[in-house]
Scaffold this motif. Structure first.
Motif, PDB file in Angstrom:
ATOM      1  N   GLU A  82      -7.971   1.126  -3.857  1.00 54.37           N
ATOM      2  CA  GLU A  82      -8.864   0.196  -4.545  1.00 54.37           C
ATOM      3  C   GLU A  82      -8.424  -0.106  -5.979  1.00 54.37           C
ATOM      4  O   GLU A  82      -8.936  -1.027  -6.595  1.00 54.37           O
ATOM      5  N   LYS A  83      -7.450   0.648  -6.494  1.00 54.54           N
ATOM      6  CA  LYS A  83      -6.903   0.365  -7.832  1.00 54.54           C
ATOM      7  C   LYS A  83      -5.781  -0.647  -7.795  1.00 54.54           C
ATOM      8  O   LYS A  83      -5.326  -1.135  -8.846  1.00 54.54           O
ATOM      9  N   MET A  84      -5.322  -0.993  -6.592  1.00 54.48           N
ATOM     10  CA  MET A  84      -4.222  -1.949  -6.467  1.00 54.48           C
ATOM     11  C   MET A  84      -4.675  -3.349  -6.885  1.00 54.48           C
ATOM     12  O   MET A  84      -5.827  -3.737  -6.629  1.00 54.48           O
ATOM     13  N   ASN A  85      -3.796  -4.114  -7.513  1.00 57.19           N
ATOM     14  CA  ASN A  85      -4.142  -5.436  -8.022  1.00 57.19           C
ATOM     15  C   ASN A  85      -4.750  -6.357  -6.966  1.00 57.19           C
ATOM     16  O   ASN A  85      -5.700  -7.100  -7.248  1.00 57.19           O
ATOM     17  N   MET A  86      -4.227  -6.317  -5.750  1.00 58.46           N
ATOM     18  CA  MET A  86      -4.725  -7.261  -4.736  1.00 58.46           C
ATOM     19  C   MET A  86      -6.123  -6.885  -4.232  1.00 58.46           C
ATOM     20  O   MET A  86      -6.755  -7.674  -3.539  1.00 58.46           O
ATOM     21  N   ILE A 117       0.843  -1.203   0.000  1.00 57.24           N
ATOM     22  CA  ILE A 117       0.000   0.000   0.000  1.00 57.24           C
ATOM     23  C   ILE A 117       0.875   1.248   0.000  1.00 57.24           C
ATOM     24  O   ILE A 117       0.595   2.231  -0.696  1.00 57.24           O
ATOM     25  N   MET A 118       1.954   1.192   0.748  1.00 59.53           N
ATOM     26  CA  MET A 118       2.873   2.331   0.786  1.00 59.53           C
ATOM     27  C   MET A 118       3.585   2.513  -0.553  1.00 59.53           C
ATOM     28  O   MET A 118       3.673   3.624  -1.078  1.00 59.53           O
ATOM     29  N   GLN A 119       4.073   1.408  -1.119  1.00 61.54           N
ATOM     30  CA  GLN A 119       4.857   1.490  -2.357  1.00 61.54           C
ATOM     31  C   GLN A 119       4.004   1.821  -3.575  1.00 61.54           C
ATOM     32  O   GLN A 119       4.426   2.595  -4.444  1.00 61.54           O
ATOM     33  N   GLU A 120       2.817   1.228  -3.668  1.00 63.75           N
ATOM     34  CA  GLU A 120       1.996   1.380  -4.866  1.00 63.75           C
ATOM     35  C   GLU A 120       0.980   2.516  -4.772  1.00 63.75           C
ATOM     36  O   GLU A 120       0.706   3.198  -5.756  1.00 63.75           O
TER      37      GLU A 120
END
Length: 385
Positions: free
Chosen positions: A379-383, A338-341
């Motif tokens: 919410e756009k993150m793949n996971m 979450i921090m990186q992406e």
């Protein structure tokens, strides 16, 4: 040359909260939802009156237990809010909640005494017990039980060295509030085993769904409860470092002796600010509470729409504790991603104990506009897609 560092600190690792400031330097667009330090500024009326008091000469050491006027206002607060009569000799004005917990542990524990800590817990608790040469004993609590304290599991932890149990409701990090039924069972348990309760009543104003009831008011708990109540969160006064301890007179006397060797007296101007905040609470607190309630509700609504993330309904405090077990990743892995992406800083649930694994803690310490941006990124993150 001998090692300059005490053995007990030679192998300590940096905590998740301690790493926060390292992460803040990585990106210039970080949204910080990690530490419980609200963006709201302390009420200007409180600040103005504090400044007037400072100019009038309130810049010196105070009474060892705090300004008499502040102690009287604290007693008045407990009588008006909870119908509990507090004697002046039972009140100590302290330098923030963390110092208060250390002072209490130092006052009540003999070497090797055990303190039961419901897990998940506010991260410093075990170290505060250890500093006082006590032993922290963890009591597991679970989301499927509403993070309530299970008395049967509690009973299994009792030994002849059990001295106290720490209660924190509304809870940091879970946001759960202990039910009156649970607190009545805890009161019976403590009476049965002659155990103290250290009530960390830090988020009392943020019990959103049910009226907050201090455990000192239940049954015979008054005589065996030591209460810590800070101004940091209820009045957004984190930087003032001012709190109070309510407890039996002999405990307060011991705390006074210890504190004389720690900070001597609580800062005078902070005490004046606390005095005015209490007097003005009906004017300033409702807006604070409503703001954080709105933020928490917004966060939970957004979490409902995100895959692989869920959160317990209801409760209090200004934290949400989403379950991220469906990602198949650890709390620390999810936090780092979450921090990186997304460039959003949250804390891993396992920073708050073993039962926090599989969760992350989000502090609702920024406005809804910023929270919206944070969740838009997450919410756009793949996971989570």
């Amino acid at each position: 040359m001998k090692n300059m560092i005490s053995r007990r600190y030679q192998e300590t690792e940096k905590t998740a909260m301690g790493e926060v400031f390292d992460f803040l330097e990585k990106y210039d667009d970080i949204i910080n939802l990690s530490i419980g330090d609200p963006d709201l500024v302390t009420d200007s009326g409180v600040i103005d009156k504090m400044a007037e008091d400072a100019k009038a000469g309130h810049t010196k050491y105070t009474d060892y237990r705090g300004y008499p006027e502040l102690r009287a206002e604290i007693a008045k607060f407990y009588k008006e809010e909870y119908a509990v009569e507090i004697e002046d000799s039972e009140i100590f004005v302290s330098t923030g909640g963390c110092v208060s917990m250390y002072l209490v542990m130092e006052a009540i524990l003999d070497d090797g005494d055990e303190v039961i800590i419901p897990d998940p817990y506010f991260a410093p608790y075990p170290s505060q017990v250890k500093l006082a040469r006590g032993k922290a004993v963890m009591l597991s609590t679970y989301e499927e039980e509403g993070f309530q304290i299970n008395i049967e599991r509690l009973e299994k932890l009792v030994t002849d060295r059990t001295k106290a149990i720490i209660l924190n409701t509304p809870n940091n990090p879970t946001g759960a509030c202990l039910s009156l039924e649970t607190m009545n069972k805890i009161a019976d348990f403590c009476e049965k085993h002659d155990i103290l309760v250290v009530a960390d009543d830090i988020y009392t104003a943020f019990s959103f769904d049910t009226e907050f009831v201090p455990i000192m008011k239940i049954g015979s708990m008054r005589k065996r409860t030591i209460t810590i109540n800070s101004f940091s969160k209820n009045f957004v006064m984190t930087g003032f470092r001012v709190a109070n301890i309510i407890g039996p007179e002999e405990v307060i006397q011991a705390i006074q002796k210890i504190n004389e060797n720690v900070v001597f007296t609580t800062p005078s101007i902070s005490q004046r600010a606390a005095l005015h905040a209490l007097k003005m609470r009906h004017e300033i607190q409702p807006a604070i509470v409503e703001e954080f309630k709105s933020r928490v509700q917004y966060c939970k609504k957004r979490i409902e729409g995100i895959n692989n993330m869920s959160v317990l309904d209801g409760g209090g405090s200004f934290y949400v504790f989403p379950n991220i077990k469906s990602t198949g990743l650890s709390s620390k892995e999810v936090t780092r991603l979450i921090m990186q992406e997304a460039h959003v800083l949250v804390l891993p649930g396992n920073a708050f104990g073993e039962c926090g694994e599989g969760y992350i803690r989000i502090s609702c310490t920024v406005g809804i506009e910023k929270l919206s941006e944070a969740f838009d990124r997450i919410e756009k993150m793949n996971m989570f897609v």
